[in-house]
Design a protein around this motif. Structure first.
Motif, mmCIF file in Angstrom:
data_model
loop_
_atom_site.group_PDB
_atom_site.id
_atom_site.type_symbol
_atom_site.label_atom_id
_atom_site.label_comp_id
_atom_site.label_asym_id
_atom_site.label_seq_id
_atom_site.Cartn_x
_atom_site.Cartn_y
_atom_site.Cartn_z
ATOM 1 N N ARG A 255 -5.772 25.014 -40.030
ATOM 2 C CA ARG A 255 -7.142 24.606 -39.772
ATOM 3 C C ARG A 255 -7.276 24.345 -38.286
ATOM 4 O O ARG A 255 -6.272 24.312 -37.555
ATOM 5 N N TYR A 256 -8.501 24.151 -37.805
ATOM 6 C CA TYR A 256 -8.692 23.939 -36.369
ATOM 7 C C TYR A 256 -9.679 22.795 -36.135
ATOM 8 O O TYR A 256 -10.593 22.565 -36.907
ATOM 9 N N ILE A 257 -9.481 22.074 -35.040
ATOM 10 C CA ILE A 257 -10.372 20.987 -34.633
ATOM 11 C C ILE A 257 -10.455 20.965 -33.101
ATOM 12 O O ILE A 257 -9.571 21.467 -32.408
ATOM 13 N N GLY A 258 -11.522 20.353 -32.597
ATOM 14 C CA GLY A 258 -11.665 20.128 -31.162
ATOM 15 C C GLY A 258 -11.486 18.660 -30.845
ATOM 16 O O GLY A 258 -12.096 17.799 -31.496
ATOM 17 N N LEU A 259 -10.659 18.352 -29.859
ATOM 18 C CA LEU A 259 -10.373 16.953 -29.507
ATOM 19 C C LEU A 259 -10.993 16.547 -28.170
ATOM 20 O O LEU A 259 -10.621 15.524 -27.598
ATOM 21 N N ARG A 260 -11.927 17.357 -27.700
ATOM 22 C CA ARG A 260 -12.673 17.060 -26.463
ATOM 23 C C ARG A 260 -11.691 16.744 -25.321
ATOM 24 O O ARG A 260 -10.713 17.461 -25.137
ATOM 25 N N ARG A 261 -11.938 15.669 -24.581
ATOM 26 C CA ARG A 261 -11.028 15.283 -23.509
ATOM 27 C C ARG A 261 -10.380 13.927 -23.821
ATOM 28 O O ARG A 261 -10.243 13.057 -22.963
ATOM 29 N N ARG A 262 -9.974 13.781 -25.062
ATOM 30 C CA ARG A 262 -9.413 12.498 -25.483
ATOM 31 C C ARG A 262 -7.951 12.338 -25.098
ATOM 32 O O ARG A 262 -7.440 11.220 -25.033
ATOM 33 N N PHE A 263 -7.267 13.454 -24.821
ATOM 34 C CA PHE A 263 -5.830 13.376 -24.553
ATOM 35 C C PHE A 263 -5.446 14.205 -23.318
ATOM 36 O O PHE A 263 -4.751 15.216 -23.435
ATOM 37 N N PRO A 264 -5.907 13.796 -22.134
ATOM 38 C CA PRO A 264 -5.538 14.549 -20.926
ATOM 39 C C PRO A 264 -4.046 14.418 -20.628
ATOM 40 O O PRO A 264 -3.439 13.366 -20.852
ATOM 41 N N LEU A 265 -3.464 15.499 -20.117
ATOM 42 C CA LEU A 265 -2.039 15.495 -19.796
ATOM 43 C C LEU A 265 -1.770 14.930 -18.413
ATOM 44 O O LEU A 265 -0.665 14.492 -18.112
ATOM 45 N N GLY A 266 -2.778 14.969 -17.545
ATOM 46 C CA GLY A 266 -2.558 14.591 -16.152
ATOM 47 C C GLY A 266 -2.065 15.781 -15.360
ATOM 48 O O GLY A 266 -1.675 16.802 -15.908
ATOM 49 N N GLY A 267 -2.083 15.647 -14.045
ATOM 50 C CA GLY A 267 -1.636 16.758 -13.210
ATOM 51 C C GLY A 267 -2.729 17.795 -13.041
ATOM 52 O O GLY A 267 -3.921 17.481 -13.026
ATOM 53 N N ASP A 268 -2.326 19.050 -12.929
ATOM 54 C CA ASP A 268 -3.268 20.139 -12.703
ATOM 55 C C ASP A 268 -4.246 20.244 -13.877
ATOM 56 O O ASP A 268 -3.832 20.351 -15.027
ATOM 57 N N PRO A 269 -5.571 20.215 -13.617
ATOM 58 C CA PRO A 269 -6.557 20.262 -14.697
ATOM 59 C C PRO A 269 -6.432 21.491 -15.597
ATOM 60 O O PRO A 269 -6.825 21.431 -16.772
ATOM 61 N N LYS A 270 -5.882 22.588 -15.087
ATOM 62 C CA LYS A 270 -5.817 23.807 -15.903
ATOM 63 C C LYS A 270 -4.971 23.590 -17.161
ATOM 64 O O LYS A 270 -5.187 24.238 -18.181
ATOM 65 N N PHE A 271 -4.019 22.644 -17.115
ATOM 66 C CA PHE A 271 -3.170 22.406 -18.278
ATOM 67 C C PHE A 271 -3.877 21.611 -19.372
ATOM 68 O O PHE A 271 -3.380 21.505 -20.494
ATOM 69 N N ASP A 272 -5.035 21.014 -19.048
ATOM 70 C CA ASP A 272 -5.837 20.356 -20.073
ATOM 71 C C ASP A 272 -6.776 21.334 -20.762
ATOM 72 O O ASP A 272 -7.343 21.010 -21.807
ATOM 73 N N ARG A 273 -6.983 22.509 -20.206
ATOM 74 C CA ARG A 273 -7.733 23.569 -20.890
ATOM 75 C C ARG A 273 -6.748 24.290 -21.804
ATOM 76 O O ARG A 273 -6.351 25.418 -21.544
ATOM 77 N N ARG A 274 -6.385 23.627 -22.895
ATOM 78 C CA ARG A 274 -5.227 24.073 -23.663
ATOM 79 C C ARG A 274 -5.490 24.043 -25.164
ATOM 80 O O ARG A 274 -6.489 23.477 -25.625
ATOM 81 N N VAL A 275 -4.557 24.642 -25.882
ATOM 82 C CA VAL A 275 -4.504 24.569 -27.341
ATOM 83 C C VAL A 275 -3.079 24.218 -27.743
ATOM 84 O O VAL A 275 -2.120 24.648 -27.089
ATOM 85 N N GLU A 276 -2.940 23.432 -28.792
ATOM 86 C CA GLU A 276 -1.618 23.076 -29.314
ATOM 87 C C GLU A 276 -1.694 23.027 -30.836
ATOM 88 O O GLU A 276 -2.791 23.044 -31.401
ATOM 89 N N ILE A 277 -0.544 23.000 -31.488
ATOM 90 C CA ILE A 277 -0.547 22.867 -32.953
ATOM 91 C C ILE A 277 0.243 21.637 -33.350
ATOM 92 O O ILE A 277 1.191 21.241 -32.667
ATOM 93 N N VAL A 278 -0.186 21.031 -34.452
ATOM 94 C CA VAL A 278 0.506 19.883 -35.041
ATOM 95 C C VAL A 278 0.911 20.278 -36.453
ATOM 96 O O VAL A 278 0.088 20.792 -37.226
ATOM 97 N N ILE A 279 2.162 20.049 -36.787
ATOM 98 C CA ILE A 279 2.689 20.424 -38.103
ATOM 99 C C ILE A 279 2.189 19.428 -39.156
ATOM 100 O O ILE A 279 2.412 18.220 -39.045
ATOM 101 N N ASN A 280 1.496 19.957 -40.183
ATOM 102 C CA ASN A 280 0.960 19.115 -41.269
ATOM 103 C C ASN A 280 1.904 19.043 -42.471
ATOM 104 O O ASN A 280 1.951 18.036 -43.173
ATOM 105 N N TYR A 281 2.620 20.147 -42.694
ATOM 106 C CA TYR A 281 3.442 20.217 -43.908
ATOM 107 C C TYR A 281 4.535 21.251 -43.707
ATOM 108 O O TYR A 281 4.318 22.303 -43.077
ATOM 109 N N VAL A 282 5.728 20.946 -44.204
ATOM 110 C CA VAL A 282 6.841 21.894 -44.169
ATOM 111 C C VAL A 282 7.318 22.108 -45.595
ATOM 112 O O VAL A 282 7.720 21.150 -46.272
ATOM 113 N N ASP A 283 7.239 23.353 -46.047
ATOM 114 C CA ASP A 283 7.629 23.689 -47.418
ATOM 115 C C ASP A 283 9.156 23.715 -47.520
ATOM 116 O O ASP A 283 9.811 24.481 -46.814
ATOM 117 N N GLU A 284 9.694 22.871 -48.356
ATOM 118 C CA GLU A 284 11.175 22.795 -48.510
ATOM 119 C C GLU A 284 11.697 24.005 -49.268
ATOM 120 O O GLU A 284 11.142 24.421 -50.262
#
Length: 284
Positions: A255-284
């Motif tokens: 699934r996908y969501i937008g987190l606006r500017r709630r979690f800036p990394l700091g440093g060069d602004p280009k790295f905040d124009r980013r996408v990342e994934i968070v693991i929700n479930y791992v099938d054993e």
């Protein structure tokens, strides 16, 4: 003799200093107003879009008024106009650190341009002036390929292939977007393909795609300059989601969501124009 001439030319070339280019834009306002007119905002957004392809050294924003009204009132109004323009820059992912001046200058004398129509003159003075200075080009340096290899050891693809657990976050640090758009930089397109291929091999993981923006105020989302909607972080996440689906990843896994500017990394602004994934479930 020819050899001597070459040496002199090389020496002169190394001493040459590139001039700092300036780009200028003016935004005009109605009498006693600091709200930006739709037509003026459109002109300003076109100007901001033109900045995507240059490296900005600094931005100066100066507000002005006409000669009608008390000096204190005019000074306050000119500052409000400058602040309104600064807010537009922030909504469109222009880093606040680049803005060196946001000043209200008050009223402008009527005789600054050759124009006999007083009404027209006053209209020309109800404005904000924007001056963008471009960084001079940097001399090209030899690339240290050994260092690049070392930095790439723990990239997103290696993390995807590794031992993952619920809650793990994988930042796609090499997946970058053009300022104000959902368009990936050219070098990022191959990166996205490699990430998709790695995820295709991991049918056991389910994840959330999180989109981010840089430089906006008060954790707001940025404006998508293509659609004019203030949902750029979500739109970036959806671009990645759609690409993964096109490559064959099941939509049930992500699934996908937008987190606006709630979690800036700091440093060069280009790295905040980013996408990342968070693991929700791992099938054993």
């Amino acid at each position: 003799m020819k050899r001597l001439v070459v040496i002199i030319l090389v020496a002169l070339n190394s001493m040459f200093v590139f001039p700092q280019r300036e780009l200028k834009q003016e935004v005009y306002f109605e009498t006693n107003k600091y709200k930006i007119l739709p037509t003026e905002e459109s002109r300003l957004l076109l100007f901001i879009s033109s900045l995507s392809d240059i490296e900005i050294a600094s931005i100066s924003i100066f507000g002005f008024c006409d000669d009608v009204g008390a000096p204190d009132y005019n000074l306050k109004l000119s500052q409000q106009r400058a602040d309104a323009i600064k807010a537009i820059f922030a909504e469109n992912e222009i880093s606040e650190s680049l803005i060196s001046n946001v000043d209200g200058k008050g009223e402008v004398l009527l005789n600054i341009v050759e124009e006999d129509n007083v009404v027209k003159l006053r209209g020309l003075n109800r404005k904000v002036e924007i001056i963008v200075k471009e960084k001079p080009p940097k001399p090209k340096k030899a690339v240290d390929t050994t260092k690049i290899v070392e930095e790439k050891k723990e990239d997103a693809i290696e993390l995807i292939k590794g031992d993952l657990k619920v809650g793990d976050k994988i930042v796609f640090k090499d997946l970058l977007f053009k300022t104000g758009y959902t368009t990936l930089t050219p070098e990022s397109k191959k990166v996205l393909e490699n990430i998709a291929n790695a995820l295709l091999e991991r049918e056991d993981i389910f994840f959330t795609i999180q989109g981010h923006v840089c430089c906006t105020q008060f954790s707001r989302d940025a404006v998508d300059r293509e659609t004019k909607l203030q949902n750029l972080s979500e739109a970036r996440a959806k671009v990645v989601y759609d690409y993964f689906a096109k490559k064959g990843l099941s939509k049930k896994r992500m699934r996908y969501i937008g987190l606006r500017r709630r979690f800036p990394l700091g440093g060069d602004p280009k790295f905040d124009r980013r996408v990342e994934i968070v693991i929700n479930y791992v099938d054993e």
